[in-house]
Design an enzyme around this catalytic site. Structure first.
Site, PDB file in Angstrom:
ATOM      1  N   LYS A  55      38.647  15.419 -61.071  1.00  0.00           N
ATOM      2  CA  LYS A  55      39.772  15.882 -60.239  1.00  0.00           C
ATOM      3  C   LYS A  55      41.089  15.572 -60.918  1.00  0.00           C
ATOM      4  O   LYS A  55      41.982  16.414 -60.971  1.00  0.00           O
ATOM      5  CB  LYS A  55      39.769  15.173 -58.879  1.00  0.00           C
ATOM      6  CG  LYS A  55      38.846  15.801 -57.870  1.00  0.00           C
ATOM      7  CD  LYS A  55      38.802  14.960 -56.591  1.00  0.00           C
ATOM      8  CE  LYS A  55      37.585  15.331 -55.774  1.00  0.00           C
ATOM      9  NZ  LYS A  55      37.095  14.261 -54.912  1.00  0.00           N
ATOM     10  N   GLN A  99      38.139   9.608 -51.320  1.00  0.00           N
ATOM     11  CA  GLN A  99      36.782   9.998 -51.731  1.00  0.00           C
ATOM     12  C   GLN A  99      35.746   9.384 -50.780  1.00  0.00           C
ATOM     13  O   GLN A  99      35.761   8.187 -50.508  1.00  0.00           O
ATOM     14  CB  GLN A  99      36.537   9.527 -53.176  1.00  0.00           C
ATOM     15  CG  GLN A  99      35.209   9.964 -53.772  1.00  0.00           C
ATOM     16  CD  GLN A  99      35.093  11.474 -53.972  1.00  0.00           C
ATOM     17  OE1 GLN A  99      36.071  12.156 -54.245  1.00  0.00           O
ATOM     18  NE2 GLN A  99      33.893  11.991 -53.811  1.00  0.00           N
ATOM     19  N   ASP A 122      41.844  17.697 -47.819  1.00  0.00           N
ATOM     20  CA  ASP A 122      40.399  17.843 -47.580  1.00  0.00           C
ATOM     21  C   ASP A 122      40.130  18.621 -46.290  1.00  0.00           C
ATOM     22  O   ASP A 122      39.004  19.062 -46.055  1.00  0.00           O
ATOM     23  CB  ASP A 122      39.763  16.454 -47.414  1.00  0.00           C
ATOM     24  CG  ASP A 122      39.007  16.004 -48.651  1.00  0.00           C
ATOM     25  OD1 ASP A 122      38.482  16.859 -49.378  1.00  0.00           O
ATOM     26  OD2 ASP A 122      38.940  14.772 -48.865  1.00  0.00           O
TER      27      ASP A 122
END
Ligand code: GUN
Length: 297
Positions: A55, A99, A122
Site C-alpha cells: 500500500k 489494518q 475503508d
C-alpha cells in the site's frame, strides 16, 4: 466446448491507478498539497505487513503522501484510540486505514467507530455503511467497489440481473450486496448456513464468492454464461509435493467451462483493492478540500 474469459484485474487496477495519479496531480495544483493516506499496523502479522508495505509503495507511486504508523501487538486500546484521534485532527491526512485483523484484546468496532467518517477510506464506519445502504454519497469498502467496477466493465448495465453473493462479512459480502442492489440487480446473500447452495448459485447471472473457503463453489453450480467474481485468497498445501499455493473460493478450472467470464486468483480482485483505496483517498481529499468529486472516478 467454449471456455470463458479470464478477467484481467491486474490490468484494470493499473489503469485505475493511472487515472488516480492524473487526479492527484490536478488536486495538488488546486489544493496546494498532496492527498495523504495514513496506514496503522498493529503487530507484525506477515500477511498484514506485506499488504501495508505494498500500500505504501503504490500510494507514493500515484503521487500521494504515505504515512505509516506501526505499533506493537501489546498496544492498549486507549493508546490506539489516541493515535486515531491525532490522525483525525491532522490536516495533511485525508484517509485513515487501520489494518485488520487487530489483536484480540482490542475491540475492532470501537476502533472503526473512532475514525472520522470523512477519512474512513475503508468505508467500514457505520456512518458510511448506513449511507451506502440508504443510497447516499459514501466512502465504500474497497474490495466490493473493485468487484463492481470489474462487473460493469465486463457486462455494462447490470440492471435486472440475478446476483448471488456468497459470504456476509461487513468488509465484503454485505457492502457487495448493497452495491449490486444499487445497480438494480436482484440480490441474494448466501452464507455458511444456506441450504442447497448449489441450486441458489445456479440461478445467478452474477456470482460473487467471498466465503474464505478454498474452491468451495464448484464449476457445475455455475449457470452457463454467468459472470463470476472470486474474492477468495486461500493458501493450500498440495498433498503430493508439499508446496503451497493460493487459490480462490471458486474451483476456477472447472468453472471456466461454464462461465462467460471469471476473475482469476491471483490477479483478479486482489489488485483492485489497493487501487480503489487510492481512489477513495483522492475522493476523500476532494471532499475535505471542498472541491467537487473528480471526474471519471
Ligand atoms: N484486512 C484485510 N482486508 C482489509 C481491508 O480491506 N482493509 C483493512 N483495513 N484491513 C484489511
Amino acid at each position: 466446448m467454449t471456455i470463458g474469459k479470464i478477467i484481467d484485474g491486474k490490468a484494470y487496477a493499473a489503469g485505475l491507478r493511472d487515472t488516480v495519479a492524473e487526479g492527484v496531480a490536478v488536486f495538488a495544483a488546486q489544493a496546494g498539497r498532496k492527498p495523504g493516506l495514513a496506514v496503522v499496523l498493529v503487530g507484525e502479522d506477515p500477511a498484514s505487513s506485506v499488504y501495508v508495505r505494498s500500500k505504501g509503495k503504490l500510494t507514493v507511486a500515484v503521487g500521494m503522501e504515505s504515512y505509516e504508523f506501526k505499533r506493537p501487538v501489546t498496544i492498549g486500546q486507549d493508546d490506539l484510540l489516541d493515535l486515531i484521534a491525532e490522525l483525525n485532527q491532522d490536516d495533511r491526512i485525508d484517509g485513515i486505514l487501520v489494518q485488520l485483523p487487530l489483536p484480540d484484546h482490542i475491540d475492532e468496532a470501537s476502533v472503526i467507530a473512532a475514525i472520522d467518517p470523512a477519512k474512513d477510506v475503508d468505508g467500514f464506519h457505520v456512518v458510511n455503511a448506513g449511507r451506502l445502504a440508504t443510497g447516499q454519497e459514501a466512502l465504500v469498502p474497497c474490495t466490493p467497489m473493485g468487484c463492481i467496477m470489474l462487473l460493469k466493465d465486463e457486462l455494462g448495465d447490470l440492471s435486472g440481473l440475478e446476483a448471488v453473493v456468497v459470504g456476509r462479512s461487513n468488509i465484503v459480502g454485505k457492502p457487495m450486496a448493497q452495491l449490486l442492489l444499487a445497480e438494480s440487480c436482484t440480490v441474494t446473500i448466501a452464507h455458511s448456513r444456506t441450504r442447497d447452495l448449489a441450486s441458489i448459485v445456479h440461478r445467478a447471472d452474477i456470482v460473487v464468492a467471498a466465503v474464505g473457503r478454498a474452491e468451495m463453489v464448484k464449476g457445475e453450480w455455475i449457470k452457463p454464461g454467468a459472470t463470476v467474481i472470486d474474492v477468495g485468497i486461500n493458501r493450500v498445501t498440495d498433498t503430493e509435493d508439499g508446496k503451497s499455493r493460493i487459490v480462490g473460493d471458486v474451483a476456477t478450472a472447472e468453472a471456466l467451462a461454464h462461465v462467460r467470464a471469471i476473475t482469476p486468483v491471483p490477479g483478479g480482485v486482489g489488485p483492485m483493492t489497493i487501487a480503489v483505496l487510492l481512489r477513495n483517498t483522492l475522493v476523500a481529499a476532494h471532499a475535505r478540500a471542498g472541491l467537487p468529486k473528480p471526474e471519471g472516478l
